[in-house]
Design a protein around this motif. Structure first.
Motif, PDB file in Angstrom:
ATOM      1  N   ARG A  27       0.840  -1.197   0.000  1.00 13.81           N
ATOM      2  CA  ARG A  27       0.000   0.000   0.000  1.00 13.81           C
ATOM      3  C   ARG A  27       0.873   1.244   0.000  1.00 13.81           C
ATOM      4  O   ARG A  27       1.987   1.239   0.515  1.00 13.81           O
ATOM      5  N   CYS A  28       0.341   2.318  -0.551  1.00 15.10           N
ATOM      6  CA  CYS A  28       0.988   3.631  -0.461  1.00 15.10           C
ATOM      7  C   CYS A  28       1.210   3.961   1.008  1.00 15.10           C
ATOM      8  O   CYS A  28       0.333   3.765   1.838  1.00 15.10           O
ATOM      9  N   GLU A  29       2.426   4.454   1.333  1.00 19.91           N
ATOM     10  CA  GLU A  29       2.756   4.734   2.732  1.00 19.91           C
ATOM     11  C   GLU A  29       2.248   6.095   3.200  1.00 19.91           C
ATOM     12  O   GLU A  29       2.403   6.458   4.354  1.00 19.91           O
ATOM     13  N   TRP A  30       1.693   6.863   2.295  1.00 23.14           N
ATOM     14  CA  TRP A  30       1.208   8.202   2.661  1.00 23.14           C
ATOM     15  C   TRP A  30       0.077   8.074   3.676  1.00 23.14           C
ATOM     16  O   TRP A  30      -0.818   7.243   3.505  1.00 23.14           O
ATOM     17  N   ALA A  31       0.126   8.878   4.698  1.00 24.15           N
ATOM     18  CA  ALA A  31      -0.878   8.777   5.753  1.00 24.15           C
ATOM     19  C   ALA A  31      -2.276   8.908   5.171  1.00 24.15           C
ATOM     20  O   ALA A  31      -2.567   9.868   4.459  1.00 24.15           O
ATOM     21  N   GLY A  32      -3.118   7.937   5.462  1.00 23.47           N
ATOM     22  CA  GLY A  32      -4.508   8.019   5.056  1.00 23.47           C
ATOM     23  C   GLY A  32      -4.785   7.584   3.632  1.00 23.47           C
ATOM     24  O   GLY A  32      -5.931   7.590   3.203  1.00 23.47           O
ATOM     25  N   CYS A  33      -3.742   7.208   2.896  1.00 20.14           N
ATOM     26  CA  CYS A  33      -3.948   6.821   1.502  1.00 20.14           C
ATOM     27  C   CYS A  33      -4.106   5.302   1.412  1.00 20.14           C
ATOM     28  O   CYS A  33      -3.346   4.564   2.011  1.00 20.14           O
ATOM     29  N   ASP A  34      -5.114   4.844   0.673  1.00 18.67           N
ATOM     30  CA  ASP A  34      -5.300   3.394   0.556  1.00 18.67           C
ATOM     31  C   ASP A  34      -5.041   2.908  -0.866  1.00 18.67           C
ATOM     32  O   ASP A  34      -5.442   1.827  -1.248  1.00 18.67           O
ATOM     33  N   TYR A  54       5.056   4.677  -2.554  1.00 19.47           N
ATOM     34  CA  TYR A  54       3.870   5.507  -2.627  1.00 19.47           C
ATOM     35  C   TYR A  54       3.074   5.199  -3.895  1.00 19.47           C
ATOM     36  O   TYR A  54       3.592   4.585  -4.827  1.00 19.47           O
ATOM     37  N   CYS A  55       1.848   5.670  -3.945  1.00 19.59           N
ATOM     38  CA  CYS A  55       1.103   5.672  -5.197  1.00 19.59           C
ATOM     39  C   CYS A  55       1.671   6.779  -6.086  1.00 19.59           C
ATOM     40  O   CYS A  55       2.491   7.589  -5.638  1.00 19.59           O
ATOM     41  N   LEU A  56       1.252   6.840  -7.315  1.00 19.51           N
ATOM     42  CA  LEU A  56       1.849   7.801  -8.248  1.00 19.51           C
ATOM     43  C   LEU A  56       1.652   9.240  -7.774  1.00 19.51           C
ATOM     44  O   LEU A  56       2.587  10.039  -7.768  1.00 19.51           O
ATOM     45  N   ASP A  57       0.430   9.561  -7.342  1.00 24.57           N
ATOM     46  CA  ASP A  57       0.168  10.921  -6.880  1.00 24.57           C
ATOM     47  C   ASP A  57       1.088  11.295  -5.727  1.00 24.57           C
ATOM     48  O   ASP A  57       1.632  12.386  -5.671  1.00 24.57           O
ATOM     49  N   HIS A  58       1.235  10.336  -4.802  1.00 28.20           N
ATOM     50  CA  HIS A  58       1.985  10.680  -3.600  1.00 28.20           C
ATOM     51  C   HIS A  58       3.484  10.624  -3.801  1.00 28.20           C
ATOM     52  O   HIS A  58       4.216  11.301  -3.094  1.00 28.20           O
ATOM     53  N   VAL A  59       3.942   9.815  -4.767  1.00 25.39           N
ATOM     54  CA  VAL A  59       5.383   9.852  -5.011  1.00 25.39           C
ATOM     55  C   VAL A  59       5.738  11.213  -5.610  1.00 25.39           C
ATOM     56  O   VAL A  59       6.774  11.797  -5.314  1.00 25.39           O
TER      57      VAL A  59
HETATM   58 ZN   LIG Z   1      -0.996   7.543  -2.019  1.00 27.18          ZN
END
Ligand SMILES: [Zn+2]
Length: 199
Positions: A27-34, A54-59
């Motif tokens: 999973r994306c490690e960004w807090a609250g991101c699933d 991370y997911c693409l947005d969060h990376v």
């Molecule tokens: Zn994310």
């Protein structure tokens, strides 16, 4: 020994291997991101070979904030935070000033409500009305990371950021570095909110 016995079959396969879930992207490690992760982001100079996922947005979001510190070692960033929380003038001001707005003094540039920096201290912010906002995902998560509900003024956001940095800093926790990830998350969140014009 009967190699085809049921008993042998049971011990031949290690239970943890037999029961392992199918390979799945982390999973994306960004807090609250699933969202699924899988986009790697370097953790920093002293953690070569270690990556966040991370997911693409969060990376992208992470890289924006990571680049913010480009050229600084992690220790320098932490040292900056230490200085900021103990009243020593940092050599680098984190770009708090709005472009073109020349601060009267360094303390004014930080709008230092708690007098951390040895200035005249509390300085009421001009924002008294709660701004009306429609929050996007990043903004919502960034407010969450700062334990804010999203209606706060820029002054309140900055004050909360400084309070959290001070509270979570290793120097305030007997050198406990386990809070660094949380600190990093808060720095990311704050810089996102600043880049998005919330503060
Ligand atoms: Zn994310």
């Amino acid at each position: 020994m009967n190699l085809n016995s049921k008993y042998f079959d049971r011990i031949r396969i290690k239970p943890d291997e037999a029961q392992a879930a199918p390979q799945e992207a982390p999973r994306c490690e960004w807090a609250g991101c699933d969202q699924p992760g899988g986009y790697r982001a370097p953790k920093g100079r002293h953690r070569e070979g270690q990556y966040h996922s991370y997911c693409l947005d969060h990376v992208r979001e992470y890289n924006k904030s990571y680049n913010y510190f480009a050229g600084m070692r992690d220790d320098d960033i932490i040292e900056y935070q230490r200085s900021a929380s103990t009243g020593h003038r940092p050599t680098w001001n984190m770009g708090v000033n709005k472009v073109g707005a020349k601060p009267q003094s360094w303390a004014d540039a930080f709008n230092d409500p708690f007098g951390f920096f040895g200035g005249s201290g509390a300085k009421p912010g001009p924002e008294t009305a709660k701004p009306q906002r429609t929050l996007g995902n990043f903004a919502r998560r960034s407010f969450d990371a700062l334990d804010l509900d999203g209606t706060e003024s820029g002054t309140e956001i900055k004050a909360r950021y400084k309070e959290l940095v001070k509270r979570l800093h290793p120097d305030a926790n007997g050198g406990d570095r386990s809070l660094e990830d949380r600190l990093r998350e808060i720095i990311q969140a704050y810089h996102y909110l600043k880049s998005a014009g919330f503060c």
